[in-house]
Design a protein around this motif. Structure first.
Motif, mmCIF file in Angstrom:
data_model
loop_
_atom_site.group_PDB
_atom_site.id
_atom_site.type_symbol
_atom_site.label_atom_id
_atom_site.label_comp_id
_atom_site.label_asym_id
_atom_site.label_seq_id
_atom_site.Cartn_x
_atom_site.Cartn_y
_atom_site.Cartn_z
ATOM 1 N N LYS A 148 0.842 -1.197 0.000
ATOM 2 C CA LYS A 148 0.000 0.000 0.000
ATOM 3 C C LYS A 148 0.875 1.244 0.000
ATOM 4 O O LYS A 148 2.015 1.214 0.459
ATOM 5 N N VAL A 149 0.307 2.346 -0.482
ATOM 6 C CA VAL A 149 0.970 3.639 -0.419
ATOM 7 C C VAL A 149 0.086 4.566 0.412
ATOM 8 O O VAL A 149 -1.115 4.663 0.174
ATOM 9 N N PHE A 150 0.698 5.215 1.386
ATOM 10 C CA PHE A 150 -0.008 6.160 2.243
ATOM 11 C C PHE A 150 0.562 7.550 2.027
ATOM 12 O O PHE A 150 1.768 7.710 1.853
ATOM 13 N N VAL A 151 -0.301 8.541 2.032
ATOM 14 C CA VAL A 151 0.121 9.938 1.965
ATOM 15 C C VAL A 151 -0.236 10.555 3.310
ATOM 16 O O VAL A 151 -1.398 10.547 3.712
ATOM 17 N N GLY A 158 5.851 -3.909 3.584
ATOM 18 C CA GLY A 158 5.759 -3.553 2.173
ATOM 19 C C GLY A 158 4.955 -2.304 1.893
ATOM 20 O O GLY A 158 4.580 -2.048 0.755
ATOM 21 N N ASN A 159 4.681 -1.518 2.918
ATOM 22 C CA ASN A 159 3.927 -0.273 2.746
ATOM 23 C C ASN A 159 4.880 0.901 2.574
ATOM 24 O O ASN A 159 5.950 0.937 3.183
ATOM 25 N N ILE A 160 4.486 1.867 1.762
ATOM 26 C CA ILE A 160 5.272 3.074 1.551
ATOM 27 C C ILE A 160 4.452 4.260 2.032
ATOM 28 O O ILE A 160 3.269 4.373 1.711
ATOM 29 N N SER A 161 5.081 5.129 2.813
ATOM 30 C CA SER A 161 4.441 6.361 3.275
ATOM 31 C C SER A 161 5.187 7.540 2.668
ATOM 32 O O SER A 161 6.417 7.570 2.675
ATOM 33 N N LEU A 162 4.428 8.496 2.145
ATOM 34 C CA LEU A 162 5.011 9.695 1.539
ATOM 35 C C LEU A 162 4.401 10.929 2.184
ATOM 36 O O LEU A 162 3.234 10.927 2.569
ATOM 37 N N ILE A 163 5.167 11.992 2.277
ATOM 38 C CA ILE A 163 4.679 13.234 2.846
ATOM 39 C C ILE A 163 3.796 13.948 1.806
ATOM 40 O O ILE A 163 4.095 13.939 0.611
ATOM 41 N N CYS A 164 2.725 14.545 2.245
ATOM 42 C CA CYS A 164 1.787 15.196 1.322
ATOM 43 C C CYS A 164 2.414 16.397 0.613
ATOM 44 O O CYS A 164 1.986 16.761 -0.484
ATOM 45 N N LEU A 165 3.437 16.992 1.187
ATOM 46 C CA LEU A 165 4.085 18.153 0.555
ATOM 47 C C LEU A 165 4.836 17.797 -0.728
ATOM 48 O O LEU A 165 5.263 18.686 -1.455
ATOM 49 N N LEU A 166 4.974 16.511 -1.034
ATOM 50 C CA LEU A 166 5.600 16.113 -2.296
ATOM 51 C C LEU A 166 4.812 16.629 -3.500
ATOM 52 O O LEU A 166 5.354 16.757 -4.587
ATOM 53 N N MET A 167 3.546 16.931 -3.297
ATOM 54 C CA MET A 167 2.730 17.464 -4.392
ATOM 55 C C MET A 167 3.198 18.852 -4.803
ATOM 56 O O MET A 167 2.923 19.300 -5.908
ATOM 57 N N LYS A 168 3.922 19.547 -3.918
ATOM 58 C CA LYS A 168 4.335 20.921 -4.178
ATOM 59 C C LYS A 168 5.769 21.049 -4.685
ATOM 60 O O LYS A 168 6.198 22.140 -5.004
#
Length: 56
Positions: free
Chosen positions: A7-10, A24-34
């Motif tokens: 899974k991918v989590f934001v 096997g999960n990946i977490s990304l910071i929401c600021l990557l959209m900017k």
């Protein structure tokens, strides 16, 4: 990259751009959209690289 993930989590993390778990999960910071696309790609590839040698 030939890597499987679950899974991918934001999230709204404050200290990390991204992380991956032993499940096997990946977490990304929401600021990557900017940020520019090349930064976003770097962070995603970096997290996938951590999982390259880890069996799921």
């Amino acid at each position: 990259m030939g890597v499987s993930y679950e899974k991918v989590f934001v999230k709204t993390q404050k200290t990390r751009w991204g992380s991956c778990s032993s499940k096997g999960n990946i977490s990304l910071i929401c600021l990557l959209m900017k940020v520019p696309p090349y930064v976003r790609k770097y962070v995603i590839v970096h997290e996938l690289a951590h999982m390259k040698d880890e069996p799921l």
